[in-house]
Write an enzyme that holds these catalytic residues in place. Structure first.
Site, mmCIF file in Angstrom:
data_model
loop_
_atom_site.group_PDB
_atom_site.id
_atom_site.type_symbol
_atom_site.label_atom_id
_atom_site.label_comp_id
_atom_site.label_asym_id
_atom_site.label_seq_id
_atom_site.Cartn_x
_atom_site.Cartn_y
_atom_site.Cartn_z
ATOM 1 N N LYS A 1 8.005 18.393 -9.421
ATOM 2 C CA LYS A 1 8.638 17.620 -10.504
ATOM 3 C C LYS A 1 10.111 18.029 -10.702
ATOM 4 C CE LYS A 1 5.611 19.063 -13.554
ATOM 5 N NZ LYS A 1 4.841 20.008 -12.713
ATOM 6 N N ARG B 1 1.659 17.267 -21.981
ATOM 7 C CA ARG B 1 0.722 18.007 -21.131
ATOM 8 C C ARG B 1 -0.716 17.887 -21.608
ATOM 9 N NH1 ARG B 1 4.633 21.618 -18.617
ATOM 10 N NH2 ARG B 1 3.570 22.755 -16.989
ATOM 11 N N ARG C 1 8.394 29.885 -3.994
ATOM 12 C CA ARG C 1 9.529 29.358 -4.782
ATOM 13 C C ARG C 1 10.434 30.495 -5.250
ATOM 14 N NH1 ARG C 1 8.518 25.623 -9.923
ATOM 15 N NH2 ARG C 1 7.236 27.373 -10.594
ATOM 16 N N ARG D 1 9.703 33.342 -10.374
ATOM 17 C CA ARG D 1 9.255 33.195 -11.761
ATOM 18 C C ARG D 1 8.048 34.091 -12.020
ATOM 19 N NH1 ARG D 1 9.110 26.819 -13.239
ATOM 20 N NH2 ARG D 1 7.086 27.474 -14.039
ATOM 21 N N ARG E 1 -2.886 28.132 -14.190
ATOM 22 C CA ARG E 1 -2.099 26.932 -14.544
ATOM 23 C C ARG E 1 -2.746 25.677 -13.965
ATOM 24 N NH1 ARG E 1 3.300 28.851 -12.056
ATOM 25 N NH2 ARG E 1 4.102 26.793 -12.570
#
Ligand code: AP5
Length: 214
Positions: free
Chosen positions: A13, A88, A127, A160, A171
């Site tokens: 996203k 969400r 990432r 992160r 998650r």
């Protein structure tokens, strides 16, 4: 254009949003980025949000909805925006309806980014992000010019804290339980546009661009 980027964590996203804001006059509104900004600046909201985010849990609706409403109220009425990471759950989607009604604007499109969990785990573990500009990299798929260093700032890229395997799995579980039902919610309103992001980021962007330009 007023749109939502919906999809599981790591579906791409943020990467898609980076490309879209370069091509269209829209503001990227990411609740995750807003929380991380507050954490970096050690605000009261940031301190509250951090404990939830580090565990991969959703920040309570009251904090999230107030923050989102405050942000949207700062925009001009004619300003297009791209919501990333909000709503969400169904409660947040209902709150968003109310906020948009109050602002006198309508939602045009919900871009539903689709990706399998196994690919998501690999993408999130690899990432890296620039904490100054928020630019998103990947150790294999979007390498910086110098390994581990932000192209823009020359500072080290970071992982992160919620990109560990254990937290990613949590998650994903929350996504499937609470966020995935929003696909049907927006399908019923005729707003959903599905995008498979298992190819390259440029391919995903081209599909969305074709839809937006049509
Ligand atoms: P948030 O920051 O919104 O995280 P998220 O939704 O989990 O999504 P991510 O940012 O992890 O992934 P992404 O889909 O943007 O993927 P990306 O483009 O980076 O939220 C974080 C936390 O904040 C939540 O867990 C929660 O605690 C809290 N929060 C936020 N909003 C909330 C809300 N509304 N209510 C309650 N709590 C909230 O891509 C991932 C990687 O893949 C990158 O390395 C990228 O380079 C790579 N990549 C992307 N596309 C491709 C491609 N096509 N091919 C190869 N690699 C690719």
């Amino acid at each position: 254009m007023r749109a939502i980027l919906l999809g599981p964590p790591g579906a791409g996203k943020g990467t898609l949003a980076e490309q879209l804001v370069k091509h269209y006059p829209i503001v990227h509104v990411s609740t995750g980025d807003l929380f991380r900004y507050n954490i970096k600046n050690q605000t009261e909201l940031g301190l509250k949000a951090k404990s939830y985010m580090d565990k991969g849990e959703l920040v309570p609706d009251s904090l999230t909805c107030d923050m989102l409403k405050d942000k949207l109220q700062t925009l001009d009425k004619d300003q297009g925006f791209l919501l990333d990471g909000f709503p969400r759950n169904v409660y947040q989607a209902d709150v968003l309806e109310d906020i948009l009604k109050e602002l006198g604007v309508e939602l045009d499109l919900v871009i539903n980014v689709k990706l399998d969990d196994e690919i998501i785990i690999e993408r999130l573990e690899g990432r890296r992000v620039c904490t100054t500009t928020g630019t998103i990299y990947h150790i294999k798929y979007k390498k910086p010019k110098v390994e581990g260093i932000s192209d823009e700032t020359g500072l080290p890229l970071v992982q992160r804290p919620d990109d560990t395997r254990e937290v990613i799995e949590k998650r994903l579980k929350i996504y499937h339980e609470q966020t995935a039902p929003l696909v049907e919610y927006y399908q019923a309103k005729g707003k959903i546009f599905d995008v498979d992001n298992s190819g390259t980021a440029d391919e995903a962007f081209a599909k969305v661009k074709a839809r937006l330009d049509s």
